[in-house]
Design an enzyme around this catalytic site. Sequence first.
Site, PDB file in Angstrom:
ATOM      1  N   TYR A   8     -16.828   2.694   5.200  1.00 16.74           N
ATOM      2  CA  TYR A   8     -15.412   2.779   5.468  1.00 16.74           C
ATOM      3  C   TYR A   8     -15.195   3.553   6.680  1.00 16.74           C
ATOM      4  CZ  TYR A   8     -10.764   4.790   5.188  1.00 16.74           C
ATOM      5  OH  TYR A   8      -9.570   4.649   5.140  1.00 16.74           O
ATOM      6  N   TRP A  63      -6.692  12.311   2.921  1.00 18.31           N
ATOM      7  CA  TRP A  63      -6.462  12.674   1.719  1.00 18.31           C
ATOM      8  C   TRP A  63      -4.827  12.178   1.189  1.00 18.31           C
ATOM      9  CZ3 TRP A  63      -8.588  17.819  -0.801  1.00 18.31           C
ATOM     10  CH2 TRP A  63     -10.029  17.996  -0.406  1.00 18.31           C
ATOM     11  N   TYR A  79      -8.919  -1.779   4.384  1.00 22.40           N
ATOM     12  CA  TYR A  79      -9.878  -2.044   3.267  1.00 22.40           C
ATOM     13  C   TYR A  79     -10.206  -0.481   2.981  1.00 22.40           C
ATOM     14  CZ  TYR A  79     -13.739  -2.861   0.301  1.00 22.40           C
ATOM     15  OH  TYR A  79     -14.597  -2.959  -0.766  1.00 22.40           O
ATOM     16  N   GLY A 135       0.777  -1.003   0.104  1.00 20.38           N
ATOM     17  CA  GLY A 135       0.230   0.075  -0.172  1.00 20.38           C
ATOM     18  C   GLY A 135       0.900   1.432   0.122  1.00 20.38           C
ATOM     19  N   ASP A 160      -9.895  10.514   8.900  1.00 18.37           N
ATOM     20  CA  ASP A 160     -10.686  11.839   9.085  1.00 18.37           C
ATOM     21  C   ASP A 160     -12.125  11.402   8.936  1.00 18.37           C
ATOM     22  OD1 ASP A 160     -10.074  11.687   6.441  1.00 18.37           O
ATOM     23  OD2 ASP A 160     -10.594  13.588   5.853  1.00 18.37           O
ATOM     24  N   LEU A 180       1.219   3.633   2.260  1.00 22.21           N
ATOM     25  CA  LEU A 180       1.990   4.049   3.422  1.00 22.21           C
ATOM     26  C   LEU A 180       2.889   2.934   3.745  1.00 22.21           C
ATOM     27  CD1 LEU A 180       2.265   5.592   5.914  1.00 22.21           C
ATOM     28  CD2 LEU A 180       0.203   4.433   7.125  1.00 22.21           C
TER      29      LEU A 180
HETATM   30  N1  LIG Z   1      -5.548   6.801   1.211  1.00 25.14           N
HETATM   31  C1  LIG Z   1      -6.394   7.663   1.952  1.00 25.14           C
HETATM   32  O1  LIG Z   1      -6.556   8.555   1.096  1.00 25.14           O
HETATM   33  C2  LIG Z   1      -6.579   7.564   3.419  1.00 25.14           C
HETATM   34  C3  LIG Z   1      -7.145   8.538   3.893  1.00 25.14           C
HETATM   35  C4  LIG Z   1      -7.251   8.388   5.519  1.00 25.14           C
HETATM   36  C5  LIG Z   1      -6.536   7.429   6.185  1.00 25.14           C
HETATM   37  N2  LIG Z   1      -6.187   6.200   5.410  1.00 25.14           N
HETATM   38  C6  LIG Z   1      -5.585   5.409   6.295  1.00 25.14           C
HETATM   39  O2  LIG Z   1      -4.080   5.449   5.937  1.00 25.14           O
HETATM   40  C7  LIG Z   1      -3.782   3.823   6.119  1.00 25.14           C
HETATM   41  C8  LIG Z   1      -3.087   3.588   4.885  1.00 25.14           C
HETATM   42  O3  LIG Z   1      -3.638   3.748   3.768  1.00 25.14           O
HETATM   43  P1  LIG Z   1      -3.090   3.730   2.322  1.00 25.14           P
HETATM   44  O4  LIG Z   1      -3.290   4.882   1.664  1.00 25.14           O
HETATM   45  O5  LIG Z   1      -1.743   3.191   2.348  1.00 25.14           O
HETATM   46  O6  LIG Z   1      -3.749   2.415   1.659  1.00 25.14           O
HETATM   47  P2  LIG Z   1      -3.479   1.580   0.318  1.00 25.14           P
HETATM   48  O7  LIG Z   1      -2.615   2.123  -0.501  1.00 25.14           O
HETATM   49  O8  LIG Z   1      -4.992   1.399  -0.139  1.00 25.14           O
HETATM   50  O9  LIG Z   1      -2.930   0.132   1.070  1.00 25.14           O
HETATM   51  C9  LIG Z   1      -3.619  -0.557   1.613  1.00 25.14           C
HETATM   52  C10 LIG Z   1      -3.166  -1.972   1.913  1.00 25.14           C
HETATM   53  O10 LIG Z   1      -3.797  -2.730   2.713  1.00 25.14           O
HETATM   54  C11 LIG Z   1      -3.793  -4.113   2.035  1.00 25.14           C
HETATM   55  N3  LIG Z   1      -4.906  -4.739   2.486  1.00 25.14           N
HETATM   56  C12 LIG Z   1      -6.206  -4.622   1.981  1.00 25.14           C
HETATM   57  N4  LIG Z   1      -6.952  -5.784   2.514  1.00 25.14           N
HETATM   58  C13 LIG Z   1      -6.113  -6.886   3.171  1.00 25.14           C
HETATM   59  C14 LIG Z   1      -6.267  -7.972   3.719  1.00 25.14           C
HETATM   60  N5  LIG Z   1      -7.368  -8.530   3.812  1.00 25.14           N
HETATM   61  N6  LIG Z   1      -5.131  -8.541   4.409  1.00 25.14           N
HETATM   62  C15 LIG Z   1      -4.011  -7.734   4.203  1.00 25.14           C
HETATM   63  N7  LIG Z   1      -3.793  -6.666   3.511  1.00 25.14           N
HETATM   64  C16 LIG Z   1      -4.851  -5.954   2.946  1.00 25.14           C
HETATM   65  C17 LIG Z   1      -3.746  -3.871   0.720  1.00 25.14           C
HETATM   66  O11 LIG Z   1      -3.310  -4.873   0.104  1.00 25.14           O
HETATM   67  P3  LIG Z   1      -3.068  -5.109  -1.481  1.00 25.14           P
HETATM   68  O12 LIG Z   1      -2.128  -4.367  -2.179  1.00 25.14           O
HETATM   69  O13 LIG Z   1      -2.892  -6.636  -1.766  1.00 25.14           O
HETATM   70  O14 LIG Z   1      -4.548  -4.698  -2.085  1.00 25.14           O
HETATM   71  C18 LIG Z   1      -2.883  -2.648   0.562  1.00 25.14           C
HETATM   72  O15 LIG Z   1      -1.222  -2.921   0.368  1.00 25.14           O
HETATM   73  C19 LIG Z   1      -4.930   2.918   5.997  1.00 25.14           C
HETATM   74  O16 LIG Z   1      -5.271   2.523   7.298  1.00 25.14           O
HETATM   75  C20 LIG Z   1      -6.222   3.819   5.588  1.00 25.14           C
HETATM   76  O17 LIG Z   1      -7.267   3.613   6.201  1.00 25.14           O
HETATM   77  C21 LIG Z   1      -6.072   6.597   4.108  1.00 25.14           C
END
Ligand SMILES: NC(=O)c1ccc[n+]([C@@H]2O[C@H](COP(=O)([O-])OP(=O)(O)OC[C@H]3O[C@@H](n4cnc5c(N)ncnc54)[C@H](OP(=O)(O)O)[C@@H]3O)[C@@H](O)[C@H]2O)c1
Length: 298
Positions: A132, A158, A68, A10, A109, A12
């Site tokens: 979500y 974001w 997710y 992912g 957020d 992060l």
């Molecule tokens: N993206 C945003 O804008 C945003 C905003 C606010 C908060 N956040 C939070 O910040 C954190 C990091 O987000 P991110 O943007 O890095 O998310 P991301 O790029 O979507 O990465 C999430 C990772 O979780 C993995 N994942 C999903 N389902 C899984 C499962 N069943 N078992 C194991 N791994 C699983 C995915 O694996 P695959 O690569 O195999 O699919 C992906 O690598 C998360 O907690 C998210 O909720 C994100």
Amino acid sequence: MRILVTGKNGQLGRSIYKIVNTANGDNLPPNEFIFVGREELDLSSESSISHYFDSNDRFDVIINCAAYTAVDKAEEEQELANQVNHLAVKKLANIANEQKAKLVHVSTDYVFDGAGGKPYKETDKTNPINVYGKTKLAGEKALQAIMLTNAIIIRTSWVYSEYGNNFVKTMLNLGKERDELNVVSDQIGSPTYATDLAETILKIIDNKNYQNKEQLTEIYHYSNEGEISWYDFTKEIFKLAKIDCKVSPITTEQYPTPAKRPKSALMDKEKIVEKFSIKTSYWKETLCSCINNIENKI
Ligand SMILES: NC(=O)c1ccc[n+]([C@@H]2O[C@H](COP(=O)([O-])OP(=O)(O)OC[C@H]3O[C@@H](n4cnc5c(N)ncnc54)[C@H](OP(=O)(O)O)[C@@H]3O)[C@@H](O)[C@H]2O)c1
């Protein structure tokens, strides 16, 4: 310290990997990092989680970057979103307690409804308006009930990076393909470059305040500085990338999505800045670094 990072593919997870495996990481103390993705540790399966921790040595710190994150799809896949964002976090919290490990968990957020009118503090009332956000809040609450000490929850917003799918990369691609784009202008937020969040997490782990045993579990807010609409964000992305594409503002009502989104879920970051001496960068500075990295394929 032995540090487990989930969500290695992912945004992060990859940003943490980038820092600890490049020259930037030279200033960090020597820790052993173990990065896992769903192949090794599937958070949708309780048995996969148990199996992973039963067959590995204990960790000092678990950083949970996996989630997710498909906000619209979650409206349909409620059960899966709940399993990964709530039940798996509960399980990780129980395991962290058993292992006497610290847990760094990342939240959003979107636990707020966005009607607050001023930046949310960690103590402000939550009221998620989509699946979500509801599942992420349930994860926070489960973690807090199990780990009274030794965990931190960082809510962010974001998130974008060089990796995976995110708003900045989508706009760069669309802007190169099209002459004109309509972008929502009545949702306000603070962008967060995943590298800045990754650096913040690594700095916290290295902080004596954090390393002290039995620190009370706390929630912190973190994003880049400044506030902006998706429309203004897009204009800046095009300006920095020198993309000639006309951007027109539209309302949320003109761009309906399956999941509702908060109109303005800005977060107050004073607590994390003071407790861990974190420096928060202005969103435009780090957007520029990210776009350079994307365009130069770094
Ligand atoms: N993206 C945003 O804008 C945003 C905003 C606010 C908060 N956040 C939070 O910040 C954190 C990091 O987000 P991110 O943007 O890095 O998310 P991301 O790029 O979507 O990465 C999430 C990772 O979780 C993995 N994942 C999903 N389902 C899984 C499962 N069943 N078992 C194991 N791994 C699983 C995915 O694996 P695959 O690569 O195999 O699919 C992906 O690598 C998360 O907690 C998210 O909720 C994100």
